[in-house]
Scaffold this motif. Structure first.
Motif, PDB file in Angstrom:
ATOM      1  N   SER A  22       0.835  -1.193   0.000  1.00  0.00           N
ATOM      2  CA  SER A  22       0.000   0.000   0.000  1.00  0.00           C
ATOM      3  C   SER A  22       0.872   1.247   0.000  1.00  0.00           C
ATOM      4  CB  SER A  22      -0.919  -0.012   1.222  1.00  0.00           C
ATOM      5  OG  SER A  22      -0.145  -0.177   2.385  1.00  0.00           O
ATOM      6  N   PHE A  23       0.318   2.325  -0.533  1.00  0.00           N
ATOM      7  CA  PHE A  23       0.958   3.629  -0.461  1.00  0.00           C
ATOM      8  C   PHE A  23       0.101   4.478   0.457  1.00  0.00           C
ATOM      9  CE2 PHE A  23       2.145   1.920  -4.585  1.00  0.00           C
ATOM     10  CZ  PHE A  23       3.520   2.077  -4.556  1.00  0.00           C
ATOM     11  N   ASP A  24       0.630   4.822   1.632  1.00  0.00           N
ATOM     12  CA  ASP A  24      -0.146   5.524   2.651  1.00  0.00           C
ATOM     13  C   ASP A  24      -1.474   4.802   2.898  1.00  0.00           C
ATOM     14  OD1 ASP A  24       1.906   7.391   2.872  1.00  0.00           O
ATOM     15  OD2 ASP A  24       1.121   8.541   1.190  1.00  0.00           O
ATOM     16  N   VAL A  51      -4.467   1.031  -0.423  1.00  0.00           N
ATOM     17  CA  VAL A  51      -4.028  -0.370  -0.502  1.00  0.00           C
ATOM     18  C   VAL A  51      -4.133  -0.829  -1.951  1.00  0.00           C
ATOM     19  CG1 VAL A  51      -4.355  -2.700   0.360  1.00  0.00           C
ATOM     20  CG2 VAL A  51      -4.900  -0.743   1.813  1.00  0.00           C
ATOM     21  N   VAL A  52      -2.995  -1.080  -2.572  1.00  0.00           N
ATOM     22  CA  VAL A  52      -2.989  -1.395  -3.995  1.00  0.00           C
ATOM     23  C   VAL A  52      -3.094  -2.894  -4.210  1.00  0.00           C
ATOM     24  CG1 VAL A  52      -1.688  -1.212  -6.122  1.00  0.00           C
ATOM     25  CG2 VAL A  52      -1.640   0.655  -4.496  1.00  0.00           C
ATOM     26  N   LEU A  53      -2.229  -3.668  -3.566  1.00  0.00           N
ATOM     27  CA  LEU A  53      -2.311  -5.126  -3.659  1.00  0.00           C
ATOM     28  C   LEU A  53      -2.700  -5.659  -2.291  1.00  0.00           C
ATOM     29  CD1 LEU A  53       0.927  -5.733  -5.729  1.00  0.00           C
ATOM     30  CD2 LEU A  53      -1.431  -5.850  -6.541  1.00  0.00           C
ATOM     31  N   ARG A 111      -7.597  -3.364 -14.747  1.00  0.00           N
ATOM     32  CA  ARG A 111      -7.939  -2.003 -15.146  1.00  0.00           C
ATOM     33  C   ARG A 111      -6.788  -1.070 -14.821  1.00  0.00           C
ATOM     34  NH1 ARG A 111     -13.659  -1.468 -13.608  1.00  0.00           N
ATOM     35  NH2 ARG A 111     -13.289   0.770 -13.543  1.00  0.00           N
ATOM     36  N   SER A 112      -6.855   0.117 -15.401  1.00  0.00           N
ATOM     37  CA  SER A 112      -5.841   1.127 -15.130  1.00  0.00           C
ATOM     38  C   SER A 112      -5.846   1.473 -13.641  1.00  0.00           C
ATOM     39  CB  SER A 112      -6.136   2.365 -15.966  1.00  0.00           C
ATOM     40  OG  SER A 112      -5.039   3.200 -15.974  1.00  0.00           O
ATOM     41  N   GLY A 113      -4.674   1.497 -13.039  1.00  0.00           N
ATOM     42  CA  GLY A 113      -4.576   1.838 -11.623  1.00  0.00           C
ATOM     43  C   GLY A 113      -4.848   0.683 -10.694  1.00  0.00           C
ATOM     44  N   SER A 114      -4.957  -0.533 -11.237  1.00  0.00           N
ATOM     45  CA  SER A 114      -5.255  -1.667 -10.357  1.00  0.00           C
ATOM     46  C   SER A 114      -4.001  -2.219  -9.691  1.00  0.00           C
ATOM     47  CB  SER A 114      -5.956  -2.766 -11.157  1.00  0.00           C
ATOM     48  OG  SER A 114      -5.162  -3.138 -12.254  1.00  0.00           O
ATOM     49  N   GLY A 115      -2.820  -1.712 -10.056  1.00  0.00           N
ATOM     50  CA  GLY A 115      -1.605  -2.121  -9.367  1.00  0.00           C
ATOM     51  C   GLY A 115      -0.752  -3.112 -10.131  1.00  0.00           C
ATOM     52  N   LYS A 116      -0.925  -3.159 -11.447  1.00  0.00           N
ATOM     53  CA  LYS A 116      -0.136  -4.111 -12.242  1.00  0.00           C
ATOM     54  C   LYS A 116       1.337  -3.716 -12.263  1.00  0.00           C
ATOM     55  CE  LYS A 116      -2.604  -3.187 -15.815  1.00  0.00           C
ATOM     56  NZ  LYS A 116      -3.365  -2.061 -15.718  1.00  0.00           N
ATOM     57  N   SER A 117       1.589  -2.443 -12.529  1.00  0.00           N
ATOM     58  CA  SER A 117       2.991  -2.006 -12.556  1.00  0.00           C
ATOM     59  C   SER A 117       3.642  -2.168 -11.195  1.00  0.00           C
ATOM     60  CB  SER A 117       3.081  -0.544 -12.994  1.00  0.00           C
ATOM     61  OG  SER A 117       2.536  -0.384 -14.273  1.00  0.00           O
ATOM     62  N   VAL A 118       2.857  -1.898 -10.145  1.00  0.00           N
ATOM     63  CA  VAL A 118       3.389  -2.044  -8.792  1.00  0.00           C
ATOM     64  C   VAL A 118       3.799  -3.495  -8.539  1.00  0.00           C
ATOM     65  CG1 VAL A 118       2.790  -1.918  -6.356  1.00  0.00           C
ATOM     66  CG2 VAL A 118       2.123  -0.078  -7.884  1.00  0.00           C
ATOM     67  N   LEU A 119       2.988  -4.428  -9.041  1.00  0.00           N
ATOM     68  CA  LEU A 119       3.316  -5.847  -8.879  1.00  0.00           C
ATOM     69  C   LEU A 119       4.669  -6.171  -9.517  1.00  0.00           C
ATOM     70  CD1 LEU A 119       2.528  -8.804  -8.202  1.00  0.00           C
ATOM     71  CD2 LEU A 119       1.490  -8.910 -10.463  1.00  0.00           C
ATOM     72  N   PHE A 151       9.820  -1.409 -19.453  1.00  0.00           N
ATOM     73  CA  PHE A 151       9.041  -0.437 -18.687  1.00  0.00           C
ATOM     74  C   PHE A 151       7.854   0.063 -19.489  1.00  0.00           C
ATOM     75  CE2 PHE A 151      12.819  -0.403 -16.193  1.00  0.00           C
ATOM     76  CZ  PHE A 151      12.399  -0.062 -14.921  1.00  0.00           C
ATOM     77  N   GLN A 152       6.833   0.479 -18.744  1.00  0.00           N
ATOM     78  CA  GLN A 152       5.614   0.942 -19.393  1.00  0.00           C
ATOM     79  C   GLN A 152       5.900   2.095 -20.356  1.00  0.00           C
ATOM     80  OE1 GLN A 152       2.474   1.478 -16.604  1.00  0.00           O
ATOM     81  NE2 GLN A 152       0.964   2.000 -18.138  1.00  0.00           N
ATOM     82  N   GLY A 153       6.763   3.024 -19.931  1.00  0.00           N
ATOM     83  CA  GLY A 153       7.090   4.149 -20.807  1.00  0.00           C
ATOM     84  C   GLY A 153       8.396   3.956 -21.551  1.00  0.00           C
ATOM     85  N   ASP A 182       5.727  -4.643 -19.295  1.00  0.00           N
ATOM     86  CA  ASP A 182       4.668  -3.773 -18.776  1.00  0.00           C
ATOM     87  C   ASP A 182       3.988  -3.085 -19.955  1.00  0.00           C
ATOM     88  OD1 ASP A 182       2.981  -2.298 -17.262  1.00  0.00           O
ATOM     89  OD2 ASP A 182       4.520  -1.515 -15.909  1.00  0.00           O
ATOM     90  N   GLU A 183       2.829  -3.558 -20.308  1.00  0.00           N
ATOM     91  CA  GLU A 183       2.039  -3.016 -21.413  1.00  0.00           C
ATOM     92  C   GLU A 183       2.844  -2.857 -22.693  1.00  0.00           C
ATOM     93  OE1 GLU A 183      -0.826  -0.300 -20.458  1.00  0.00           O
ATOM     94  OE2 GLU A 183      -1.062  -1.062 -18.450  1.00  0.00           O
ATOM     95  N   PRO A 184       3.248  -3.974 -23.281  1.00  0.00           N
ATOM     96  CA  PRO A 184       4.072  -3.896 -24.493  1.00  0.00           C
ATOM     97  C   PRO A 184       3.338  -3.329 -25.694  1.00  0.00           C
ATOM     98  CG  PRO A 184       3.457  -6.165 -24.047  1.00  0.00           C
ATOM     99  CD  PRO A 184       3.015  -5.363 -22.872  1.00  0.00           C
TER     100      PRO A 184
HETATM  101  N1  LIG Z   1       5.275   5.545  -6.091  1.00  0.00           N
HETATM  102  C1  LIG Z   1       3.961   5.597  -5.785  1.00  0.00           C
HETATM  103  N2  LIG Z   1       3.539   6.364  -4.758  1.00  0.00           N
HETATM  104  C2  LIG Z   1       2.234   6.414  -4.437  1.00  0.00           C
HETATM  105  N3  LIG Z   1       1.268   5.745  -5.061  1.00  0.00           N
HETATM  106  C3  LIG Z   1       1.611   4.963  -6.083  1.00  0.00           C
HETATM  107  C4  LIG Z   1       2.981   4.844  -6.509  1.00  0.00           C
HETATM  108  N4  LIG Z   1       3.032   3.992  -7.558  1.00  0.00           N
HETATM  109  C5  LIG Z   1       1.763   3.607  -7.773  1.00  0.00           C
HETATM  110  N5  LIG Z   1       0.909   4.175  -6.915  1.00  0.00           N
HETATM  111  C6  LIG Z   1      -0.549   3.940  -6.842  1.00  0.00           C
HETATM  112  O1  LIG Z   1      -0.770   2.560  -6.992  1.00  0.00           O
HETATM  113  C7  LIG Z   1      -1.904   2.323  -7.789  1.00  0.00           C
HETATM  114  C8  LIG Z   1      -1.557   1.343  -8.878  1.00  0.00           C
HETATM  115  O2  LIG Z   1      -0.614   1.902  -9.749  1.00  0.00           O
HETATM  116  P1  LIG Z   1      -0.016   1.117 -10.989  1.00  0.00           P
HETATM  117  O3  LIG Z   1       0.971   2.015 -11.635  1.00  0.00           O
HETATM  118  O4  LIG Z   1       0.452  -0.205 -10.547  1.00  0.00           O
HETATM  119  O5  LIG Z   1      -1.281   0.944 -11.913  1.00  0.00           O
HETATM  120  P2  LIG Z   1      -1.392   0.070 -13.226  1.00  0.00           P
HETATM  121  O6  LIG Z   1      -2.259  -1.089 -12.901  1.00  0.00           O
HETATM  122  O7  LIG Z   1      -0.057  -0.223 -13.759  1.00  0.00           O
HETATM  123  O8  LIG Z   1      -2.188   1.051 -14.175  1.00  0.00           O
HETATM  124  P3  LIG Z   1      -1.929   1.400 -15.710  1.00  0.00           P
HETATM  125  O9  LIG Z   1      -2.607   0.348 -16.491  1.00  0.00           O
HETATM  126  O10 LIG Z   1      -2.579   2.723 -15.881  1.00  0.00           O
HETATM  127  O11 LIG Z   1      -0.458   1.433 -15.918  1.00  0.00           O
HETATM  128  C9  LIG Z   1      -2.384   3.666  -8.297  1.00  0.00           C
HETATM  129  O12 LIG Z   1      -3.530   4.007  -7.563  1.00  0.00           O
HETATM  130  C10 LIG Z   1      -1.270   4.625  -7.978  1.00  0.00           C
HETATM  131  O13 LIG Z   1      -1.813   5.835  -7.562  1.00  0.00           O
END
Ligand SMILES: Nc1ncnc2c1ncn2[C@@H]1O[C@H](COP(=O)(O)OP(=O)(O)OP(=O)(O)O)[C@@H](O)[C@H]1O
Ligand SMILES: [Mg+2]
Lengths: 258, 247
Positions: free
Chosen positions: B18-20, B23-25, B43-51, B92-94, B171-173
């Motif tokens: 979680s970030f603050d 809770v992402v995962l 979905r966008s913002g579901s935490g895939k990149s974080v994983l 990387f995504q970008g 990440d999102e190729p």
């Molecule tokens: N460094 C960070 N600090 C705070 N919050 C973060 C950080 N990185 C990600 N988040 C939060 O974690 C959540 C998931 O982010 P993530 O980048 O994993 O989304 P995603 O599933 O990859 O979305 P997308 O498909 O748009 O790339 C988001 O709500 C984002 O705000």
């Protein structure tokens, strides 16, 4: 209920803590191999190259202005012949290092933090980390070393240009030959005038590099964050340079070399 | 350390991040078998990149296990972590190309430590081969700013495979690419899998990419693994969270 510190004080303390952390991290990593020699050289070159034009112009004008401003007063006291040595002293002891450091804080400090900030925001720093290169070492340590080495070199260069500036200033009204002017300059200059100024410029360089890297690495997401990082890096390093300058004067006077 | 075919090489268990307050995962589980492509939909913002960042050791999980080659990533020291990272390619995504360096220098960068050991020619050869396999031969001396978004993706892909990794994390190729190029990239991913016998985690919301590349699909929603199965199983599923991707 515990009372919290006011917000600005909190932020100030956080900033100090952050800078100290990067300070220690630098010393922890600088002596550990691998040494990024190529990168240090590249950065040193770019620091010198970037600041050259602005430093040249500023230094020349400062030298010129010092002479023009102090000339009437010195002549009034019958001390017109002191013009060369007086201007040389103020340039080498104070004006040269300080002006150079201020110009470089604006010029180099901001460009370091903008560059690192945008690398951070576009995940290039993460990408380095993943590919097995320590980004702090590759990016920050090399830049801090480059600044620490190059700022004193630029200071010496600025001193020389500035002396030419004062020679030009002295020649606008009075007439003094090139040889005589510089003979008088070097007659009065001693080791004790040059060394404190030279030593303090290492500290100026170090703090400009350190703050630039700290601000770049901690820049927040988004282009706005990068802009803010560059801005506050300039503000903090200007402040630090002036603070260090004051400390340097005090230290020098303790050792009786002023 | 060559793992046998079919063994689990990435195992994520009870991962919480979680970030603050956010809770992402939340108790996320997933595993990747050797030689397989795993697609994660979400979905966008579901935490895939974080994983992916947790798997790479770029983010520290709050709790849970992230095992790669049997080693728990959050507990590793820098040296062991680098040794593991060496065997993983990351897109990387970008794209995250170094924009002060040419394409060639970008591809060389992950091999910096080996440059002294290997001969210059061999490195050049590898770069040529990687560029060819992503369909961009002859771009060595271009700067990233001169490349289009799709070209950047491919160079990023070339950089991810340059060290002959055993695992590749994408990440999102295909995001931001036209459907034709997207398909090309998806086929490229399968080609890389067959050619180098790699395993991969592919993050996407592009169903056609999932169809082409996936051996197994996982749907990530609200921080948990909502559904797991093959493409055909997913098609038949009547779970709402799954259906929305396949309509
Ligand atoms: N460094 C960070 N600090 C705070 N919050 C973060 C950080 N990185 C990600 N988040 C939060 O974690 C959540 C998931 O982010 P993530 O980048 O994993 O989304 P995603 O599933 O990859 O979305 P997308 O498909 O748009 O790339 C988001 O709500 C984002 O705000
Ligand atoms: Mg993402």
């Amino acid at each position: 209920m515990k009372r919290k510190l006011p917000k600005p004080i909190q932020q100030f303390l956080l900033e100090v803590a952050g800078i100290s952390k990067y300070f220690w991290r630098f010393w922890k990593e600088v002596f550990v191999p691998p040494y990024e020699m190529n990168e240090i050289t590249r950065q040193a070159y770019s620091v010198g190259f970037k600041s050259m034009p602005l430093v040249s112009v500023t230094a020349f004008i400062m030298g010129l202005v010092i002479v023009i401003q102090s000339r009437p007063a010195l002549i009034e006291f019958g001390a017109g012949s002191y013009i060369p040595s007086m201007s040389a002293l103020s340039i080498i002891r104070e004006v040269g290092p300080l002006i150079t450091a201020l110009v470089c804080a604006g010029n180099i400090g901001s460009s370091i933090s903008a560059e690192l900030g945008s690398m951070k925001v576009t995940e290039q720093i993460d990408s380095m980390e993943v590919s097995g290169t320590n980004p702090f070492k590759f990016l920050a340590v090399s830049r801090i070393i480059a600044c620490t080495i190059m700022i004193p070199v630029i200071v010496i260069y600025a001193d020389v240009i500035s002396l030419f500036g004062s020679y030009a200033g002295a020649n606008i009204k009075g007439e003094i030959s090139f040889n005589l002017f510089f003979a008088q300059v070097f007659e009065r200059l001693s080791f004790n005038d040059v060394s404190p100024a030279f030593i303090k410029s290492f500290f100026f360089g170090f703090s400009i590099g350190l703050i630039g890297c700290y601000k770049g690495f901690t820049s927040t997401k988004g282009t706005e964050g990068v802009g803010k990082a560059a801005n506050s890096s300039v503000v903090i390093s200007l402040f630090l340079v002036i603070l260090l300058d004051m400390v340097a004067v005090q230290v020098a006077s303790i050792f009786n070399i002023i | 350390m060559n793992s046998p075919e079919g063994s689990t090489i990435i195992r994520v268990e009870h991962l919480i991040k979680s970030f603050d307050e956010n809770v992402v995962l939340n108790d996320f589980n997933v595993s990747l078998e050797k030689g397989k492509n795993l697609v994660i939909l979400g979905r966008s913002g579901s935490g895939k990149s974080v994983l992916l960042k947790c798997i790479m050791g770029l983010e520290k999980p709050d709790s849970g296990k992230v095992e790669v080659f049997g080693k728990n990533i959050p507990e590793l020291n820098q040296k062991n972590l680098d040794a593991i990272r060496k065997k993983i390619g990351f897109l990387f995504q970008g794209s995250a190309l170094y924009d002060s360096m040419t394409v060639k220098e970008n591809l060389e960068f992950p091999m910096r430590q080996e440059i002294n050991k290997n001969s210059r020619n061999e490195i050049d050869e590898r770069i040529k081969k990687a560029l060819k396999s992503v369909g961009l031969p002859g771009t060595e001396n271009m700067m990233p700013t001169e490349l289009s978004g799709g070209m950047k993706k491919r160079i990023g892909l070339a950089r991810a495979i340059i060290r002959n990794p055993e695992i590749i994390l994408y990440d999102e190729p295909t995001a931001g690419l036209d459907p034709v190029t997207g398909k090309e990239i998806s086929h490229l991913i399968v080609e890389i899998q067959n050619q180098y016998n790699t395993s991969a985690i592919i993050i996407t919301h592009d169903i056609s990419c999932a169809k082409i590349a996936a051996n197994k699909i996982v749907v990530l929603e609200n921080g948990i693994c909502k559904k797991e199965g093959t493409y055909d199983e997913m098609l038949k599923s009547d779970d709402k969270a799954v259906k929305q991707f396949f309509e």
